[in-house]
Design a protein around this motif. Sequence first.
Motif, PDB file in Angstrom:
ATOM      1  N   ALA A   1       0.775  -1.251  -0.290  1.00 42.24           N
ATOM      2  CA  ALA A   1      -0.074  -0.026   0.213  1.00 42.24           C
ATOM      3  C   ALA A   1       0.762   1.183   0.000  1.00 42.24           C
ATOM      4  O   ALA A   1       0.477   2.315  -0.344  1.00 42.24           O
ATOM      5  CB  ALA A   1      -0.994   0.061   1.294  1.00 42.24           C
ATOM      6  N   ARG A   2       2.222   1.146   0.464  1.00 46.12           N
ATOM      7  CA  ARG A   2       2.887   2.129   0.431  1.00 46.12           C
ATOM      8  C   ARG A   2       3.475   2.688  -0.995  1.00 46.12           C
ATOM      9  O   ARG A   2       4.237   3.431  -1.184  1.00 46.12           O
ATOM     10  CB  ARG A   2       4.153   2.206   1.391  1.00 46.12           C
ATOM     11  CG  ARG A   2       4.557   2.899   2.532  1.00 46.12           C
ATOM     12  CD  ARG A   2       4.172   4.437   2.545  1.00 46.12           C
ATOM     13  NE  ARG A   2       5.141   5.142   2.529  1.00 46.12           N
ATOM     14  CZ  ARG A   2       5.719   6.014   1.585  1.00 46.12           C
ATOM     15  NH1 ARG A   2       5.114   5.900   0.259  1.00 46.12           N
ATOM     16  NH2 ARG A   2       6.774   6.520   1.635  1.00 46.12           N
ATOM     17  N   ILE A   3       3.186   1.755  -1.884  1.00 47.88           N
ATOM     18  CA  ILE A   3       3.883   2.139  -3.493  1.00 47.88           C
ATOM     19  C   ILE A   3       2.924   3.103  -4.138  1.00 47.88           C
ATOM     20  O   ILE A   3       3.609   3.960  -4.552  1.00 47.88           O
ATOM     21  CB  ILE A   3       3.581   0.651  -4.414  1.00 47.88           C
ATOM     22  CG1 ILE A   3       4.453  -0.513  -3.601  1.00 47.88           C
ATOM     23  CG2 ILE A   3       4.230   0.953  -5.489  1.00 47.88           C
ATOM     24  CD1 ILE A   3       4.284  -1.694  -4.419  1.00 47.88           C
ATOM     25  N   THR A   4       1.865   3.070  -3.875  1.00 44.26           N
ATOM     26  CA  THR A   4       0.947   4.179  -4.349  1.00 44.26           C
ATOM     27  C   THR A   4      -0.227   4.417  -3.337  1.00 44.26           C
ATOM     28  O   THR A   4      -0.716   3.541  -2.806  1.00 44.26           O
ATOM     29  CB  THR A   4       0.382   3.946  -5.575  1.00 44.26           C
ATOM     30  OG1 THR A   4      -0.454   4.892  -6.121  1.00 44.26           O
ATOM     31  CG2 THR A   4      -0.373   2.392  -5.666  1.00 44.26           C
ATOM     32  N   SER A   5      -0.628   5.904  -3.190  1.00 45.23           N
ATOM     33  CA  SER A   5      -1.934   6.329  -2.605  1.00 45.23           C
ATOM     34  C   SER A   5      -3.071   6.492  -3.586  1.00 45.23           C
ATOM     35  O   SER A   5      -4.022   6.951  -3.208  1.00 45.23           O
ATOM     36  CB  SER A   5      -1.621   7.592  -1.680  1.00 45.23           C
ATOM     37  OG  SER A   5      -1.054   8.468  -2.619  1.00 45.23           O
ATOM     38  N   GLU A   6      -2.908   6.042  -4.782  1.00 49.49           N
ATOM     39  CA  GLU A   6      -3.903   6.222  -5.913  1.00 49.49           C
ATOM     40  C   GLU A   6      -3.802   5.002  -6.652  1.00 49.49           C
ATOM     41  O   GLU A   6      -3.863   4.842  -7.824  1.00 49.49           O
ATOM     42  CB  GLU A   6      -3.490   7.532  -6.954  1.00 49.49           C
ATOM     43  CG  GLU A   6      -3.411   8.762  -6.409  1.00 49.49           C
ATOM     44  CD  GLU A   6      -4.898   9.308  -6.070  1.00 49.49           C
ATOM     45  OE1 GLU A   6      -5.534   8.882  -7.015  1.00 49.49           O
ATOM     46  OE2 GLU A   6      -5.235   9.650  -4.968  1.00 49.49           O
TER      47      GLU A   6
END
Length: 421
Positions: free
Chosen positions: A368-373
Amino acid sequence: MTAITAFENHGGTDGESHEDHGEGHARQWLTLTGRKRVLVIVHTVTYGKRLRDVVALLEADFRVQVVFTAPPHEFGDGVARFLRGLGSAVLPWDEAVRADFDLALTAGPRGVAEVRAPVITLPHGANYLKRLVGVPGSYALGLGRPDIVPGGADLPAEVVVPHRDDLRELARSCPEALPSAAVVGDPAYDRIVASLPLRETYRRALGLRDGQKLIAVTSTWGPRSLFDRMETLLPLLMGEAARSEEHRMALLVHPNVWSGHGPWQVRAWLARCEHLGIGIVPPEADWRAVLIAADWIIGDHGSVTLYGTLTGAPILLAASPEQEINPDSPAAALAVTAPALSPAHPLPGQLAYAAAEYHREDYEPIAARITSEPGRFNRNMRRLMYRVLGLGQPAHEPVPRPLPVPPPLGPPDAGGAQVPA
């Protein structure tokens, strides 16, 4: 790959014949003129792969002409071959910097200050995993002032980041870029997630038999990477490849390793691996389908290993250098979550341990820390590009495409079926 000269000149009246009156005289072969012009700056194969997903958002729009260029770069050896594979129009760098464009896209800073266009910069991998070490003012690579305004250049029109948390690091390392920052997402993340239902299709295309397990071994580049330890790891990997028909292996080596040492040398180092049936994935190939197909991932602190957290495959780390990892990145969390591979113990026991200890819920916060979109890169990035171009967006939803099937891994089952996606 099509060479284009004098791209800046769209002159000539309707019906005029454009003749070449000698070597060096620019010839105008364009049928469609007066288009918005987009320059894609491909320094390396790694950058090119990232930008390929971006320019796909401009497909089928006759209002836009896309041209590629390749600035000089230490790791640029494979770029010409990569662009030939795309069938792209290529403008020589010395001509590209003399022409005007409506938009330029880049995943690296080298030479970008010379380009005459509004520039959108993107990260070339997953998040910002590495930090610059050995210099005062350590910062996350990709978010420092030298990465965004090299040599005091003008600010880019837009600085694309994948996660809202990246804005904190940007505020610390290059605060003047904050007004230009846009939280857009990650194209590789979205395409991997969209392709997860095709896992069995990819496995058949790779040539895996029923019951066979695939081990993906992935390395970033540099003296602290898995490949730097390859001489120590090879006996472990080759021993399992020679002993077991149950396991197949695929080796994914960062394109910068191939470019820095040369393809002949890399293949020479790995010749025994190929003889034993370990698949060597070439640098220009798309690694993402191989990653989805894997039953285990052996990796390091590079982007490919981090993307492995999306797949549900147990991960073992053969290298995770604390001094090189950005402590605020998901790579730091992965380094204390995934078990460490040891050359001193047999590989089957370590694979069994990793599988038994794997709990997907431990890796979901890392992914989940790879992208917040998640799932929204195409929508956000297309909106951004068309805003800079001054055009209305095409009237269709830009959904992430599933990845194409990969070619077979080669011996011992070189005839793996090509299954259409």
